[in-house]
Every structure is written in C-alpha cells, then in structure tokens.
Write a protein that holds these residues in place. Sequence first.
Motif, short mmCIF file in Angstrom:
data_model
loop_
_atom_site.label_atom_id
_atom_site.label_comp_id
_atom_site.label_asym_id
_atom_site.label_seq_id
_atom_site.Cartn_x
_atom_site.Cartn_y
_atom_site.Cartn_z
N GLU A 242 0.82 -1.37 -0.18
CA GLU A 242 -0.29 -0.18 0.14
C GLU A 242 1.08 1.06 -0.02
O GLU A 242 1.70 0.90 0.27
CB GLU A 242 -0.87 -0.10 1.27
CG GLU A 242 -2.07 0.83 0.94
CD GLU A 242 -3.65 0.17 2.38
OE1 GLU A 242 -3.71 0.91 2.45
OE2 GLU A 242 -3.49 -0.83 2.07
N GLU A 243 0.63 2.33 -0.42
CA GLU A 243 1.65 3.14 -0.96
C GLU A 243 1.39 4.32 0.47
O GLU A 243 0.11 4.36 1.28
CB GLU A 243 0.93 4.07 -2.12
CG GLU A 243 1.13 3.82 -3.08
CD GLU A 243 0.98 3.93 -4.69
OE1 GLU A 243 0.14 5.51 -4.55
OE2 GLU A 243 1.35 4.21 -5.22
N VAL A 244 1.75 5.34 0.71
CA VAL A 244 2.01 6.23 2.33
C VAL A 244 2.25 7.11 1.12
O VAL A 244 3.52 7.96 0.45
CB VAL A 244 2.95 5.78 3.07
CG1 VAL A 244 2.86 6.32 4.24
CG2 VAL A 244 2.05 3.83 3.36
N ARG A 245 1.87 8.10 1.83
CA ARG A 245 1.78 9.59 1.63
C ARG A 245 2.48 10.82 2.75
O ARG A 245 1.93 10.13 3.82
CB ARG A 245 0.52 10.55 0.24
CG ARG A 245 0.88 11.64 0.49
CD ARG A 245 -0.27 13.10 -0.42
NE ARG A 245 -0.49 13.91 -0.61
CZ ARG A 245 -0.15 14.99 -0.06
NH1 ARG A 245 -0.44 14.87 1.16
NH2 ARG A 245 0.40 15.72 -0.33
N LEU A 246 3.16 10.79 2.59
CA LEU A 246 4.19 11.71 3.68
C LEU A 246 3.87 13.05 3.06
O LEU A 246 4.48 13.23 2.30
CB LEU A 246 6.02 11.48 3.68
CG LEU A 246 5.86 9.69 4.10
CD1 LEU A 246 7.45 9.50 4.66
CD2 LEU A 246 5.16 9.42 5.20
N PRO A 247 2.86 13.95 4.06
CA PRO A 247 2.38 15.13 4.31
C PRO A 247 4.53 16.51 3.79
O PRO A 247 4.09 16.75 5.44
CB PRO A 247 1.52 16.03 4.89
CG PRO A 247 1.95 15.05 6.06
CD PRO A 247 2.53 13.55 5.01
N VAL A 248 4.95 16.60 3.70
CA VAL A 248 6.64 17.11 3.65
C VAL A 248 6.76 18.53 2.48
O VAL A 248 6.21 18.61 1.38
CB VAL A 248 7.90 16.50 3.31
CG1 VAL A 248 7.47 15.34 4.72
CG2 VAL A 248 7.86 16.11 2.11
N GLN A 249 7.64 19.47 3.06
CA GLN A 249 7.53 20.59 2.51
C GLN A 249 8.88 20.51 1.57
O GLN A 249 9.07 21.34 0.60
CB GLN A 249 7.42 21.54 3.83
CG GLN A 249 6.26 22.15 3.99
CD GLN A 249 5.35 21.59 4.80
OE1 GLN A 249 6.06 21.25 5.95
NE2 GLN A 249 4.78 20.99 5.08
N GLY A 250 10.37 19.60 2.40
CA GLY A 250 10.94 19.24 1.54
C GLY A 250 11.68 18.60 1.56
O GLY A 250 11.42 17.32 2.36
N VAL A 251 12.13 17.89 -0.07
CA VAL A 251 12.86 16.66 -0.11
C VAL A 251 14.17 16.71 -0.05
O VAL A 251 14.74 17.55 -1.35
CB VAL A 251 11.70 16.14 -1.09
CG1 VAL A 251 12.40 14.04 -1.09
CG2 VAL A 251 10.41 16.01 -0.86
N PHE A 252 15.25 15.78 0.72
CA PHE A 252 16.01 15.75 0.36
C PHE A 252 17.02 14.74 -0.19
O PHE A 252 16.84 13.77 0.51
CB PHE A 252 16.91 16.32 1.63
CG PHE A 252 17.20 17.65 2.24
CD1 PHE A 252 17.51 18.54 1.77
CD2 PHE A 252 15.46 17.72 3.04
CE1 PHE A 252 17.98 20.21 2.82
CE2 PHE A 252 15.64 18.97 3.11
CZ PHE A 252 16.54 20.22 2.85
N ILE A 253 17.11 14.35 -1.42
CA ILE A 253 17.57 13.37 -1.73
C ILE A 253 19.37 12.97 -2.01
O ILE A 253 20.49 13.66 -2.55
CB ILE A 253 17.22 13.55 -3.42
CG1 ILE A 253 15.79 13.18 -3.68
CG2 ILE A 253 18.01 12.21 -4.22
CD1 ILE A 253 15.43 13.70 -5.13
N GLU A 254 19.36 11.83 -1.41
CA GLU A 254 20.63 11.39 -0.52
C GLU A 254 20.65 9.71 -0.78
O GLU A 254 21.41 8.85 -0.11
CB GLU A 254 20.81 11.46 0.71
CG GLU A 254 21.01 13.21 0.80
CD GLU A 254 22.22 13.73 1.26
OE1 GLU A 254 23.19 13.65 0.45
OE2 GLU A 254 22.51 15.18 0.94
N ILE A 255 20.78 9.16 -2.52
CA ILE A 255 20.80 8.08 -2.52
C ILE A 255 22.30 7.62 -3.16
O ILE A 255 21.99 6.69 -4.11
CB ILE A 255 20.10 8.04 -3.21
CG1 ILE A 255 19.69 8.81 -4.16
CG2 ILE A 255 18.47 7.60 -2.47
CD1 ILE A 255 18.55 8.37 -5.97
#
Lengths: 326, 326
Positions: A242-255
Amino acid sequence: MEELKFLVAPETGKGLREGHLYDLAIVGGGPAGLTAGVYAARKKLDTLLVSRDIGGQTLLTSDIENYMGYHYISGKELAAKFEEQVKAYPIDIAVGEEVVSLGKGGEDFVLTTATRKEIRARAVIVATGKRSRPLNVPGERELVGRGVSYCAVCDAPLFSGKDVAVIGAGNSGATAVVDLIKIADRVYVVDIMPGWRADPVLVERIAAAGAKVKAYFGHEVVRIEGRDRVEGIVIRPRGGGEEVRLPVQGVFIEIGLIPNSDLAKGFLALNEAGEIVVDCRCRTSVPGVFAAGDVTDVPEKQVIIAAGEGAKAALSAYAYLIGQRR
Amino acid sequence: MEELKFLVAPETGKGLREGHLYDLAIVGGGPAGLTAGVYAARKKLDTLLVSRDIGGQTLLTSDIENYMGYHYISGKELAAKFEEQVKAYPIDIAVGEEVVSLGKGGEDFVLTTATRKEIRARAVIVATGKRSRPLNVPGERELVGRGVSYCAVCDAPLFSGKDVAVIGAGNSGATAVVDLIKIADRVYVVDIMPGWRADPVLVERIAAAGAKVKAYFGHEVVRIEGRDRVEGIVIRPRGGGEEVRLPVQGVFIEIGLIPNSDLAKGFLALNEAGEIVVDCRCRTSVPGVFAAGDVTDVPEKQVIIAAGEGAKAALSAYAYLIGQRR
C-alpha cells in the motif's frame, strides 16, 4: 540543486593561458585537485588547475570531524584553507571553467572547456569528483529548487519548522538527518534497504532525537507531489504494497553519487560505475594521464583519502614528466 | 639517535587490556596509525592503538608545508593535533610499548610487546613507519649522540656556530641543510649521486645561502673521526680517488629509511626493501591484517598520503570484521 557559490570569482584567479603548453593540467578543485596543485607546485611544474569551483563536494558538507588536524571544521572552512594553501604557489588557476573533453593532440594532451577554450598539457590529472544521483521519479525534476534538494548543507536552513523527508540512509543521508533535526519539525527517512548503512556515531545521534525522526526502511519513492512547491511524497513498500503519503515541504535526495567522468569517456578506461580505473599510483589506462579522488575507483569517499590520492597523482605525474625528459 | 620525547607519557594513556579480545589492534602512532584510530573509533570498533610514541616521524620533522589544511605547521604541532583528535574517542591507547611479534593464535591475532604483554585482536593494522638508515662506516656507532645525528630537527640547535656535514642530498638531507643554514657556520653536503634529488623549492633555498653550503656530490663517506666527539669526516670520490677530510663537529645522516617491519617477518609478505606489500585497499598477504603508511610499499612517504592510507586501512578492517560477523 542550488548553484554552487564560488569561493573565488572566476575573474580573481590567475586564468588559463590558451596556446601555452603546460607541464600539467589538473582538472578539478576539490581536495584531490587542490592537493595535487600544492604538490605539483612544490615540484616546480608549470601547472594549470582548472575547475568549476574551489572546494568541490566539501562545499556541500557541514561538519567534518574526520579530517586529521581538525577535530571539527566546516566543509567551507576546510575548502578555504586548501584554497589559501594552493594560491601561495605560482600556478595558474582558472575557476568557473568546466572541462568537457580530453584527448591527444600530437604528443600533447588537449582539453576543451564548455566555453570552448583549449588547454594543452604534457600530463593531466583528472580530479573532477562526483555529483548527486537523482531519484528519477515523477515530480523530482519539476520541483528542484522548490523543495527538492540534493544538498542538505546548502538548503536545510530554508526548512525551519517544516516537515521534510530524507531519501537514503547511508552516511550522506544520515548526515542530512542530523543537520535537519536541529532545524525541521519532523524528519522522515526513506530507504529501500532494511536499515541504516551509516556510521554508528551518526545513527546514535539520530536515535537521540527520538520521535522527531520517523524511518520508512524497505520503502521506495513513487513520486514527489506539489504544484509550485513540494507538498508531499508518495512511498510504498519495496516489492509492492500500500502507498503511503508523507506530507512534507522538503525532500532531500541522498542516494549516492555519480562520477564526473564524462570528459574521459572513450579516452580512459572506466569501470561499470563510470569511475576512472586507476592503479595504486593513480595511473589511468593512458600514460601521462592520472586521476585522483572520488572520480576514481578508490573505494572510500573521504576528504583525507582524496587529499592523499591527489598528492600521489602529482608525484606520479612528476615522475612521468621527468622520465619523458630523458 | 636521540631518544624520542613522548608527547604522552605511557602512564597517562588508557592502557592495553591483556586477555581482552579487541576488534582491532593498530600498531603505530604516526599519521597512518592515528588516522586509522579515528576512523575505527567512528565505526565503533573496540580498538587498541599501541605504539612506541605518538607522532612517529612527524616528531622528527620541523617545517611541514604540504599537509593540506595548514600552510605551515611544525611536525610536533601536527602530531599534537592528531593526538588530541584520536583521544576524543573511546579507544584504548598504550604508548611506550613496542610490538615485537605478530601471529595467529587460533582464530585471533596475537601480538606481543617488548615487555612481554600479550594483545589479542580479531583484526590488525600495522602502521609502524620507518626509521633512519645508518651509513655503516667506522666511527658512526661510536659517536652517535656525540656529533653523529639522524635527526636534524632534534639536534641542529646544538651546532650553533659550528661546521657540520649532511650526508644525503634527497628531500630529508635538503631539509636538514635548510634547518642547519640558520644555525651552523658552514654546511657540507655529501652524496654519492651527482646532484640534488630534492624538491626544487628546497634546492632554491639552499642556493640562496651561497658559499655557506659546499656540496661534495659523487663522494662517499670513508669514516667519521673523533675521540670523545666528532672532529671530522673523511670522504672520497665514488669509485676511488684522493681522500678529503672535512673538519666538522657534527654529522647528520640522511640517507634514507628502513621499514619497521621486523614484527611481521615470516608472517606477512614483504618486498625486497622489507616493506609490507599491500594492495590498493591496504590488505596484506594475510586476511584480517592490514598495513598503512611508510611501513608499506606505497611509493611516496608523505604525511597526507600516510593519513589517507590509515583511513583506508581502518575502513578495510571494518569491512573485513563486518564480513566475519555474518
């Protein structure tokens, strides 16, 4: 990603001399390139250091605690110290120039920049480092600079009191979380692997933040949502669920990171990850061309290791040039 | 050679625990060993650092201008900074102990010290560095500490206004000359090779001293003369010719280094120079044993390179130990 702020404006550096045949051209101004510059200068090589910036990835690093000689120093401070040191020597430094190709022109090596300047040198050190790897999910490209960031050091202060997600639970992800704990309201961590792959000292600091940090391990990012700015991310368990939605204003991509080795493609041997293959003396597949630091297949990505490799590359280049003169 | 002055008295360090099985024993307290200590501690390895001294060869170095981060720093100052950094972490440090043997005891590695203490560890990093090579001429052994020195940094101040000879025209010889120019009255340089093999910046500084420095290149030392103290040295052209007597009160021997690899003989693969053979990840011929810095066959002997190798060795040891736990 935010544009890097040059510690040195291109016009203040001693520029590159087109038409001049340098002993050595060093491409890249991170720890490896700057150390190579100091060592080349001490060997009195006629040297050009050409780079997009001075400092490289250290500019994107907040707290450095494992560079020997400084128990604590910020990436910018350390870069400034390296810069001061290399500028004490009479070498040409061209900042704000990106080298886009590298090849042979007769006996010499010929490098060309994005602005179509031509550099000629008898030996070359490639020390161009790595850059952030993108997630490649819907919404990512559209929202870069509007909530999507690849540099927590640069952008964390913009998210005071907000909720953010960090994608990636390795050392750079964990470092981003540590930075964001002090600033953001809530920090989510998302990684497809089942747990942290970061240094225990970092993981302990995150654990000390308690419920402020919530981890979704074994999850992947489906998309980043938002019209003008990031409004949330959608994740799901790896392998379906199941998909989960996280209500965030910022996404930091460190992959992870991608080597900046495009200039060398088709000219130097690269491994499957695109890293330049070097031997223990920083020699590439082409005699006269050396490589050092994160752009190479040296396994660990650390300032102190990159600096050591930069010194090795310069000393190998010197030995090569001395041999040529015979 | 003068006895090293320990920066840390043996009794102030956290000592070694006999009978305890460490994750990692690091042998040596120079730049490689200390950096390995910081990296191992950050990986939360149960670590012992055991060494005769803290600082290693940096203690014998006056001016360091090519350690990145410090445009100029003395060897002692840099060693003190490294020491402070490693001591910020909870690892055992035993100073004043020399490890004399290394081998296997069941699944573990067993190290014994000159004082017959036994250390057990699941992995080992050998970072024991190098020591000065003797000339092996008559008079040398008899007059050590009475005019014969292997450490210009330590002993140059004793020769104020006197005449001295430096044997060896490589980087360490040239550095000794630069130190002595400021102190001694006249400085002779003797080397069997036909000229300097030192960094051009050093050679220029020596040239600037003019007639104060007199070089006998292509010469070898026949003997060192003196009853209670050095009174002169006798040299002759390489391959034969008339002997020349130089009336000096001090002789600084700077003809290279010998690896401190005796503890590893018969256990680890060494090269012809007695250096421990390592791959690019600091792995020796025995799985679980790593080596870093000047004791290895890494070609260049530099603080920044040794520090980088120490970091690599610790990260390789960590990867090895993680693999063992599976």
